[in-house]
Design a protein around this motif. Sequence first.
Motif, PDB file in Angstrom:
ATOM      1  N   GLN A   1       0.833  -1.207   0.000  1.00 11.26           N
ATOM      2  CA  GLN A   1       0.000   0.000   0.000  1.00 11.26           C
ATOM      3  C   GLN A   1       0.872   1.263   0.000  1.00 11.26           C
ATOM      4  O   GLN A   1       0.558   2.245  -0.693  1.00 11.26           O
ATOM      5  CB  GLN A   1      -0.927  -0.018   1.221  1.00 11.26           C
ATOM      6  N   THR A   2       1.947   1.225   0.777  1.00 11.69           N
ATOM      7  CA  THR A   2       2.855   2.372   0.798  1.00 11.69           C
ATOM      8  C   THR A   2       3.498   2.593  -0.569  1.00 11.69           C
ATOM      9  O   THR A   2       3.642   3.725  -1.046  1.00 11.69           O
ATOM     10  CB  THR A   2       3.940   2.163   1.867  1.00 11.69           C
ATOM     11  N   TYR A   3       3.868   1.489  -1.193  1.00 15.30           N
ATOM     12  CA  TYR A   3       4.472   1.585  -2.539  1.00 15.30           C
ATOM     13  C   TYR A   3       3.485   2.191  -3.538  1.00 15.30           C
ATOM     14  O   TYR A   3       3.833   3.075  -4.337  1.00 15.30           O
ATOM     15  CB  TYR A   3       4.920   0.203  -2.992  1.00 15.30           C
ATOM     16  N   GLU A   4       2.236   1.723  -3.507  1.00 20.08           N
ATOM     17  CA  GLU A   4       1.231   2.241  -4.435  1.00 20.08           C
ATOM     18  C   GLU A   4       0.967   3.717  -4.169  1.00 20.08           C
ATOM     19  O   GLU A   4       0.797   4.516  -5.120  1.00 20.08           O
ATOM     20  CB  GLU A   4      -0.054   1.425  -4.301  1.00 20.08           C
ATOM     21  N   LEU A   5       0.918   4.112  -2.900  1.00 22.23           N
ATOM     22  CA  LEU A   5       0.716   5.511  -2.555  1.00 22.23           C
ATOM     23  C   LEU A   5       1.870   6.364  -3.064  1.00 22.23           C
ATOM     24  O   LEU A   5       1.661   7.446  -3.637  1.00 22.23           O
ATOM     25  CB  LEU A   5       0.570   5.656  -1.036  1.00 22.23           C
TER      26      LEU A   5
ATOM     27  N   MET B   1       4.281  10.184  -6.946  1.00 21.86           N
ATOM     28  CA  MET B   1       5.300  10.520  -7.945  1.00 21.86           C
ATOM     29  C   MET B   1       4.636  11.046  -9.218  1.00 21.86           C
ATOM     30  O   MET B   1       5.113  12.009  -9.840  1.00 21.86           O
ATOM     31  CB  MET B   1       6.147   9.283  -8.267  1.00 21.86           C
ATOM     32  N   LYS B   2       3.519  10.442  -9.608  1.00 21.97           N
ATOM     33  CA  LYS B   2       2.801  10.919 -10.788  1.00 21.97           C
ATOM     34  C   LYS B   2       2.266  12.313 -10.567  1.00 21.97           C
ATOM     35  O   LYS B   2       2.170  13.108 -11.521  1.00 21.97           O
ATOM     36  CB  LYS B   2       1.648   9.963 -11.113  1.00 21.97           C
ATOM     37  N   ALA B   3       1.927  12.608  -9.300  1.00 22.04           N
ATOM     38  CA  ALA B   3       1.410  13.942  -8.985  1.00 22.04           C
ATOM     39  C   ALA B   3       2.521  14.932  -8.730  1.00 22.04           C
ATOM     40  O   ALA B   3       2.252  16.120  -8.463  1.00 22.04           O
ATOM     41  CB  ALA B   3       0.479  13.865  -7.775  1.00 22.04           C
TER      42      ALA B   3
ATOM     43  N   ALA C   1      10.516   2.229  -1.734  1.00 25.71           N
ATOM     44  CA  ALA C   1       9.297   1.549  -1.292  1.00 25.71           C
ATOM     45  C   ALA C   1       9.165   0.179  -1.948  1.00 25.71           C
ATOM     46  O   ALA C   1       8.772  -0.806  -1.307  1.00 25.71           O
ATOM     47  CB  ALA C   1       8.076   2.416  -1.616  1.00 25.71           C
ATOM     48  N   GLU C   2       9.518   0.118  -3.246  1.00 20.62           N
ATOM     49  CA  GLU C   2       9.440  -1.156  -3.944  1.00 20.62           C
ATOM     50  C   GLU C   2      10.468  -2.152  -3.393  1.00 20.62           C
ATOM     51  O   GLU C   2      10.191  -3.345  -3.280  1.00 20.62           O
ATOM     52  CB  GLU C   2       9.658  -0.953  -5.441  1.00 20.62           C
ATOM     53  N   GLY C   3      11.655  -1.657  -3.055  1.00 22.37           N
ATOM     54  CA  GLY C   3      12.679  -2.532  -2.494  1.00 22.37           C
ATOM     55  C   GLY C   3      12.227  -3.188  -1.201  1.00 22.37           C
ATOM     56  O   GLY C   3      12.511  -4.362  -0.954  1.00 22.37           O
ATOM     57  N   LEU C   4      11.503  -2.437  -0.367  1.00 27.62           N
ATOM     58  CA  LEU C   4      11.015  -2.996   0.896  1.00 27.62           C
ATOM     59  C   LEU C   4       9.939  -4.059   0.638  1.00 27.62           C
ATOM     60  O   LEU C   4       9.856  -5.070   1.345  1.00 27.62           O
ATOM     61  CB  LEU C   4      10.462  -1.873   1.771  1.00 27.62           C
ATOM     62  N   VAL C   5       9.118  -3.842  -0.398  1.00 22.16           N
ATOM     63  CA  VAL C   5       8.112  -4.838  -0.776  1.00 22.16           C
ATOM     64  C   VAL C   5       8.777  -6.151  -1.205  1.00 22.16           C
ATOM     65  O   VAL C   5       8.399  -7.248  -0.776  1.00 22.16           O
ATOM     66  CB  VAL C   5       7.220  -4.297  -1.916  1.00 22.16           C
ATOM     67  N   GLN C   6       9.795  -6.040  -2.068  1.00 27.73           N
ATOM     68  CA  GLN C   6      10.465  -7.236  -2.559  1.00 27.73           C
ATOM     69  C   GLN C   6      11.229  -7.959  -1.442  1.00 27.73           C
ATOM     70  O   GLN C   6      11.299  -9.192  -1.420  1.00 27.73           O
ATOM     71  CB  GLN C   6      11.435  -6.858  -3.700  1.00 27.73           C
ATOM     72  N   SER C   7      11.786  -7.182  -0.518  1.00 27.10           N
ATOM     73  CA  SER C   7      12.492  -7.790   0.621  1.00 27.10           C
ATOM     74  C   SER C   7      11.537  -8.630   1.463  1.00 27.10           C
ATOM     75  O   SER C   7      11.877  -9.727   1.916  1.00 27.10           O
ATOM     76  CB  SER C   7      13.142  -6.704   1.467  1.00 27.10           C
TER      77      SER C   7
ATOM     78  N   LEU D   1       4.135   4.090  13.308  1.00 22.56           N
ATOM     79  CA  LEU D   1       3.869   3.878  11.885  1.00 22.56           C
ATOM     80  C   LEU D   1       2.607   4.619  11.460  1.00 22.56           C
ATOM     81  O   LEU D   1       2.578   5.250  10.383  1.00 22.56           O
ATOM     82  CB  LEU D   1       3.731   2.388  11.604  1.00 22.56           C
ATOM     83  N   ALA D   2       1.585   4.533  12.289  1.00 23.55           N
ATOM     84  CA  ALA D   2       0.337   5.221  11.950  1.00 23.55           C
ATOM     85  C   ALA D   2       0.553   6.724  11.864  1.00 23.55           C
ATOM     86  O   ALA D   2       0.059   7.394  10.933  1.00 23.55           O
ATOM     87  CB  ALA D   2      -0.733   4.888  12.991  1.00 23.55           C
ATOM     88  N   LEU D   3       1.296   7.285  12.809  1.00 19.73           N
ATOM     89  CA  LEU D   3       1.545   8.734  12.817  1.00 19.73           C
ATOM     90  C   LEU D   3       2.405   9.162  11.626  1.00 19.73           C
ATOM     91  O   LEU D   3       2.130  10.180  10.976  1.00 19.73           O
ATOM     92  CB  LEU D   3       2.225   9.131  14.128  1.00 19.73           C
ATOM     93  N   SER D   4       3.440   8.390  11.332  1.00 18.61           N
ATOM     94  CA  SER D   4       4.323   8.757  10.230  1.00 18.61           C
ATOM     95  C   SER D   4       3.614   8.618   8.884  1.00 18.61           C
ATOM     96  O   SER D   4       3.857   9.414   7.955  1.00 18.61           O
ATOM     97  CB  SER D   4       5.583   7.889  10.252  1.00 18.61           C
ATOM     98  N   THR D   5       2.718   7.615   8.768  1.00 14.13           N
ATOM     99  CA  THR D   5       1.965   7.452   7.527  1.00 14.13           C
ATOM    100  C   THR D   5       1.025   8.626   7.305  1.00 14.13           C
ATOM    101  O   THR D   5       0.926   9.178   6.188  1.00 14.13           O
ATOM    102  CB  THR D   5       1.165   6.132   7.554  1.00 14.13           C
ATOM    103  N   THR D   6       0.318   9.049   8.356  1.00 15.09           N
ATOM    104  CA  THR D   6      -0.569  10.210   8.255  1.00 15.09           C
ATOM    105  C   THR D   6       0.212  11.467   7.911  1.00 15.09           C
ATOM    106  O   THR D   6      -0.198  12.275   7.057  1.00 15.09           O
ATOM    107  CB  THR D   6      -1.325  10.406   9.574  1.00 15.09           C
ATOM    108  N   SER D   7       1.346  11.628   8.550  1.00 15.15           N
ATOM    109  CA  SER D   7       2.186  12.805   8.303  1.00 15.15           C
ATOM    110  C   SER D   7       2.706  12.817   6.874  1.00 15.15           C
ATOM    111  O   SER D   7       2.791  13.859   6.227  1.00 15.15           O
ATOM    112  CB  SER D   7       3.348  12.828   9.299  1.00 15.15           C
ATOM    113  N   TYR D   8       3.037  11.609   6.362  1.00 18.99           N
ATOM    114  CA  TYR D   8       3.550  11.528   4.986  1.00 18.99           C
ATOM    115  C   TYR D   8       2.458  11.877   3.967  1.00 18.99           C
ATOM    116  O   TYR D   8       2.707  12.572   2.976  1.00 18.99           O
ATOM    117  CB  TYR D   8       4.077  10.116   4.736  1.00 18.99           C
ATOM    118  N   LYS D   9       1.235  11.394   4.249  1.00 20.17           N
ATOM    119  CA  LYS D   9       0.126  11.721   3.345  1.00 20.17           C
ATOM    120  C   LYS D   9      -0.149  13.210   3.330  1.00 20.17           C
ATOM    121  O   LYS D   9      -0.562  13.775   2.299  1.00 20.17           O
ATOM    122  CB  LYS D   9      -1.128  10.960   3.771  1.00 20.17           C
ATOM    123  N   ASP D  10       0.048  13.861   4.476  1.00 18.17           N
ATOM    124  CA  ASP D  10      -0.178  15.309   4.561  1.00 18.17           C
ATOM    125  C   ASP D  10       0.999  16.101   4.037  1.00 18.17           C
ATOM    126  O   ASP D  10       0.951  17.352   4.004  1.00 18.17           O
ATOM    127  CB  ASP D  10      -0.464  15.711   6.010  1.00 18.17           C
ATOM    128  N   GLY D  11       2.088  15.393   3.697  1.00 16.90           N
ATOM    129  CA  GLY D  11       3.260  16.084   3.172  1.00 16.90           C
ATOM    130  C   GLY D  11       4.151  16.673   4.240  1.00 16.90           C
ATOM    131  O   GLY D  11       5.067  17.462   3.930  1.00 16.90           O
TER     132      GLY D  11
END
Length: 483
Positions: free
Chosen positions: A203-207, A212-214, A225-231, A415-425
């Motif tokens: 989910q993080t990779y897709e986000l 990146m497209k935006a 992000a993709e590297g962590l998925v493959q790991s 993790l929850a806090l950092s994910t929210t913060s990342y979405k907010d930029g």
Amino acid sequence: MSTSLRTRISSLRYAASALTLLLAGCVSGPDHDPPQMPLPAKFEEGGNKSNGSVVTAEWWTAYRDKRLDGLVTHGLRENLDVLQALESINSASANVTVAGAGGLPSLTVGASHTLSGEKGQLRTTVGSTNTSGGEASLSWLLDFFGQYRRSKESAIASLGAAYATADNAKLTFLKDLVESYIDARYYQERIALSQASLKSRQQTYELTHLQMKAGAASRLDVVQAEGLVQSTKSEIPGLQQSFTESAHHIATLIGMPASSLMGELQKSAGQPVFRGDIRAGIPADLIRNRPDIRKAERELAAAVADIGAAEAQLYPSISLSGSISPSWVKSSGASGGSLTSWSFGPSLNLPIFDGGTLRANVEIEKSDARTQYLAWKAAVLNGVEEVENALTAVRRDTQTLEPLRRQVETAQESLALSTTSYKDGASSLLDVLDAQRSVSDAQANLAATVQQVAKDYVDLYVAIGAGYLEPEHVAAKQTAKSG
């Protein structure tokens, strides 16, 4: 009845009584006394209360896992190592009969029938001769110095050692089976955690890819992000292999093909958690409960009896032997006739010169007995050490569980806090990836510790010698001993 006849009968009675006492009481070599050694009143981290007998304590039921209970019940009856050890009891029991047979009278009986005659120009007799005969032979070695009685004592002690060996095989099986089951459930837990972590990282990779497209994320963020998925994906096959190997080993332990058990074990179940008490008892309990210590004591008893058997060979031996051979002969044209021959008498065997072999055999047996005593002491000390180590492991590893659970909670919150913060930029992707790693590591550490604590209890109860006998087996043993 005349006075002289009464005197002779009385003398014979006294002689028979004296012979009986001599045969019963004159036994060479030392008698076995149960060995002793000083032991502490309690284990360093244990209590002062004795456990008594724990050989029937079904300690694995404290994990409250019905599948595990069923595997143990089935395995105690079907495990091949246990069955082999039980079979050795039959051999040791037969050896008791063989060892004692030498001191008993031996009687053999035989019979024959022969038809004989002559043919040809040079024959000297005409017709045939029928000869029928029989023979009965009796021999008895008078065991004045207890050679065969000591040999039988040794065989009986070896039989006790065979029982203890079978008990030890059951205890070894219990340890192997329960720990393998704990391992299998641990790998299942790790697989589930890795799959959940993979979903989160995907989910993080897709986000990140969308950002990146935006224009809100770089190509570097996507690659990381993709590297962590493959790991995470690469971890799962190894965990699945470890689970499969544990399941295969469990099937082997309970005497079943792996394919017939795999489906049952693949059903999800949580990690086993011991919900019983810590019952270490006191060091003196180990001498009664641990089968390896009982085995060492019985082997010592056998070695002490062997000393007497070796010493008895230094003294004269007397054997009584006799035979009777009736026969009947009938020739053609003549009447038949019978002939009976018999013999009876004692024989004396006195060792005079053997180059020191017999005395050397006595020294060999004495040395073996001293070795067995040292082996018994080593078994006791090893048992005490194992219990001490298991107690320490249970207490120390249990103390780490709560901090690790709290660490998982804080990592998940982070993790929850950092994910929210990342979405907010407000934070970078690196913060999210670090938080995900922290969650995965904390969960893996907690699962490994739960696994280790569960094994610590196995080590403790195996170390005190608990649970290898069913109640009916104990009753059967007690009945056999009283008989």
